[in-house]
Write a protein that holds these residues in place. Structure first.
Motif, PDB file in Angstrom:
ATOM      1  N   GLU A  69       1.551  -1.392  -0.235  1.00 23.43           N
ATOM      2  CA  GLU A  69       0.196  -0.319   0.162  1.00 23.43           C
ATOM      3  C   GLU A  69       0.798   1.459  -0.027  1.00 23.43           C
ATOM      4  O   GLU A  69       0.748   2.129  -0.812  1.00 23.43           O
ATOM      5  CB  GLU A  69      -1.306   0.056   1.097  1.00 23.43           C
ATOM      6  CG  GLU A  69      -0.180   0.140   2.728  1.00 23.43           C
ATOM      7  CD  GLU A  69      -1.730   0.119   3.929  1.00 23.43           C
ATOM      8  OE1 GLU A  69      -2.743   0.371   3.794  1.00 23.43           O
ATOM      9  OE2 GLU A  69      -1.524  -0.568   4.599  1.00 23.43           O
ATOM     10  N   VAL A  70       1.606   1.569   1.169  1.00 26.56           N
ATOM     11  CA  VAL A  70       2.573   2.530   0.860  1.00 26.56           C
ATOM     12  C   VAL A  70       3.580   2.609  -0.950  1.00 26.56           C
ATOM     13  O   VAL A  70       3.427   3.843  -1.130  1.00 26.56           O
ATOM     14  CB  VAL A  70       4.061   2.378   1.551  1.00 26.56           C
ATOM     15  CG1 VAL A  70       5.072   3.330   1.817  1.00 26.56           C
ATOM     16  CG2 VAL A  70       3.522   2.043   3.420  1.00 26.56           C
ATOM     17  N   ALA A  71       4.057   1.450  -1.745  1.00 24.96           N
ATOM     18  CA  ALA A  71       3.961   1.449  -2.787  1.00 24.96           C
ATOM     19  C   ALA A  71       3.265   1.957  -3.639  1.00 24.96           C
ATOM     20  O   ALA A  71       3.017   2.589  -4.356  1.00 24.96           O
ATOM     21  CB  ALA A  71       4.700   0.020  -3.328  1.00 24.96           C
ATOM     22  N   LEU A  72       2.312   2.022  -3.370  1.00 23.24           N
ATOM     23  CA  LEU A  72       0.629   1.888  -4.173  1.00 23.24           C
ATOM     24  C   LEU A  72       0.466   3.583  -4.329  1.00 23.24           C
ATOM     25  O   LEU A  72       0.594   4.310  -5.002  1.00 23.24           O
ATOM     26  CB  LEU A  72      -0.510   1.452  -4.612  1.00 23.24           C
ATOM     27  CG  LEU A  72       0.287  -0.234  -4.893  1.00 23.24           C
ATOM     28  CD1 LEU A  72      -1.283  -1.283  -4.455  1.00 23.24           C
ATOM     29  CD2 LEU A  72      -0.302   0.445  -5.855  1.00 23.24           C
ATOM     30  N   ARG A  73       0.864   3.747  -2.853  1.00 27.74           N
ATOM     31  CA  ARG A  73       0.633   5.011  -2.759  1.00 27.74           C
ATOM     32  C   ARG A  73       1.836   6.374  -3.503  1.00 27.74           C
ATOM     33  O   ARG A  73       1.006   7.609  -4.419  1.00 27.74           O
ATOM     34  CB  ARG A  73       0.641   5.425  -1.098  1.00 27.74           C
ATOM     35  CG  ARG A  73      -0.763   5.416  -0.960  1.00 27.74           C
ATOM     36  CD  ARG A  73      -0.165   6.148   1.048  1.00 27.74           C
ATOM     37  NE  ARG A  73       0.770   6.183   2.019  1.00 27.74           N
ATOM     38  CZ  ARG A  73       0.409   4.809   2.844  1.00 27.74           C
ATOM     39  NH1 ARG A  73      -0.650   4.434   3.633  1.00 27.74           N
ATOM     40  NH2 ARG A  73       1.066   4.739   3.659  1.00 27.74           N
ATOM     41  N   GLN A  74       3.324   5.771  -3.673  1.00 25.61           N
ATOM     42  CA  GLN A  74       3.739   6.381  -4.430  1.00 25.61           C
ATOM     43  C   GLN A  74       3.499   6.139  -5.408  1.00 25.61           C
ATOM     44  O   GLN A  74       3.627   7.300  -6.029  1.00 25.61           O
ATOM     45  CB  GLN A  74       5.512   5.644  -3.776  1.00 25.61           C
ATOM     46  CG  GLN A  74       5.992   6.453  -3.103  1.00 25.61           C
ATOM     47  CD  GLN A  74       7.491   6.326  -2.674  1.00 25.61           C
ATOM     48  OE1 GLN A  74       7.938   5.093  -4.218  1.00 25.61           O
ATOM     49  NE2 GLN A  74       7.774   6.156  -1.629  1.00 25.61           N
ATOM     50  N   ALA A  75       3.365   5.742  -5.809  1.00 23.52           N
ATOM     51  CA  ALA A  75       3.295   5.079  -7.633  1.00 23.52           C
ATOM     52  C   ALA A  75       2.336   6.035  -7.865  1.00 23.52           C
ATOM     53  O   ALA A  75       2.073   6.928  -9.295  1.00 23.52           O
ATOM     54  CB  ALA A  75       3.048   4.072  -7.727  1.00 23.52           C
ATOM     55  N   GLY A  76       0.871   5.872  -7.379  1.00 23.69           N
ATOM     56  CA  GLY A  76      -0.055   7.029  -7.472  1.00 23.69           C
ATOM     57  C   GLY A  76      -1.010   5.937  -8.992  1.00 23.69           C
ATOM     58  O   GLY A  76      -0.846   4.684  -9.577  1.00 23.69           O
ATOM     59  N   PRO A  77      -1.183   6.664 -10.235  1.00 28.18           N
ATOM     60  CA  PRO A  77      -1.805   6.649 -11.376  1.00 28.18           C
ATOM     61  C   PRO A  77      -0.054   5.036 -12.116  1.00 28.18           C
ATOM     62  O   PRO A  77      -1.398   4.458 -13.163  1.00 28.18           O
ATOM     63  CB  PRO A  77      -2.129   7.819 -12.295  1.00 28.18           C
ATOM     64  CG  PRO A  77      -2.169   8.794 -11.309  1.00 28.18           C
ATOM     65  CD  PRO A  77      -1.339   8.045 -10.250  1.00 28.18           C
ATOM     66  N   ALA A  78       0.739   5.504 -11.916  1.00 28.08           N
ATOM     67  CA  ALA A  78       1.442   4.871 -12.693  1.00 28.08           C
ATOM     68  C   ALA A  78       1.618   3.581 -12.416  1.00 28.08           C
ATOM     69  O   ALA A  78       2.207   2.743 -12.992  1.00 28.08           O
ATOM     70  CB  ALA A  78       3.333   5.520 -12.357  1.00 28.08           C
ATOM     71  N   ALA A  79       0.565   2.984 -11.585  1.00 26.08           N
ATOM     72  CA  ALA A  79       1.043   1.801 -10.915  1.00 26.08           C
ATOM     73  C   ALA A  79      -0.186   1.071 -12.366  1.00 26.08           C
ATOM     74  O   ALA A  79       0.121  -0.105 -12.619  1.00 26.08           O
ATOM     75  CB  ALA A  79       0.199   1.739  -9.337  1.00 26.08           C
TER      76      ALA A  79
END
Length: 158
Positions: A69-79
């Motif tokens: 979830e931390v990585a997804l917050r950083q990635a935002g729409p780029a995920a």
């Protein structure tokens, strides 16, 4: 556990070298986790277009944080369409928050998830995130060659 994903390497995106580099990074990040008697130490990397767009580790910003979830917050729409690398199988159930990591990854639209170590049954009963992700049509790659690196920061629990 399901068998490792068998999509030909050229069709799945990153090279085997990229997979190894980013999984090694996820395992490194897991070592940053503050130790816990009630939660695993996990690291996660999200890569898209040959670049890391997000990374995180358990308890990085909040005591209830999971690495993905931390990585997804950083990635935002780029995920969307990216590959998520996690040192441990993304959870399908969790006690600390309503949305488990497998659900968050699917909702973010990742194309593939790679992990090193199946989630042990210490805190929640299986089935795990692997099965959930596969049901959602997400490619899953198991990288057991990194299992020892994923176990190391969790030795006190295993």
């Amino acid at each position: 556990m399901q068998p490792a994903e068998t999509t030909p390497p050229g069709a799945r995106g990153p090279s085997e070298e990229d997979d190894a580099r980013w999984m090694a990074r996820a395992c490194e990040l897991a070592r940053r986790c503050p130790p816990s008697a009630t939660a695993f130490s996990v690291g996660a990397v999200i890569a898209a277009g040959g670049e890391v767009v997000g990374e995180g580790w358990s308890r990085a910003e909040d005591p209830s944080d999971h690495a993905e979830e931390v990585a997804l917050r950083q990635a935002g729409p780029a995920a969307r369409g990216a590959v998520a690398y996690s040192s441990m199988e993304p959870c399908a159930r969790r006690a600390s928050r309503p949305e488990p990591c497998a659900h968050l990854l699917a909702a973010a639209g990742v194309a593939r998830v790679a992990y090193a170590l199946p989630e042990p049954g210490n805190f929640v009963a299986a089935p795990g995130g692997d099965a959930y992700l596969r049901r959602k049509g997400i490619l899953v790659t198991v990288m057991p060659e990194f299992a020892a690196a994923a176990e190391a920061p969790n030795a006190h629990l295993l």
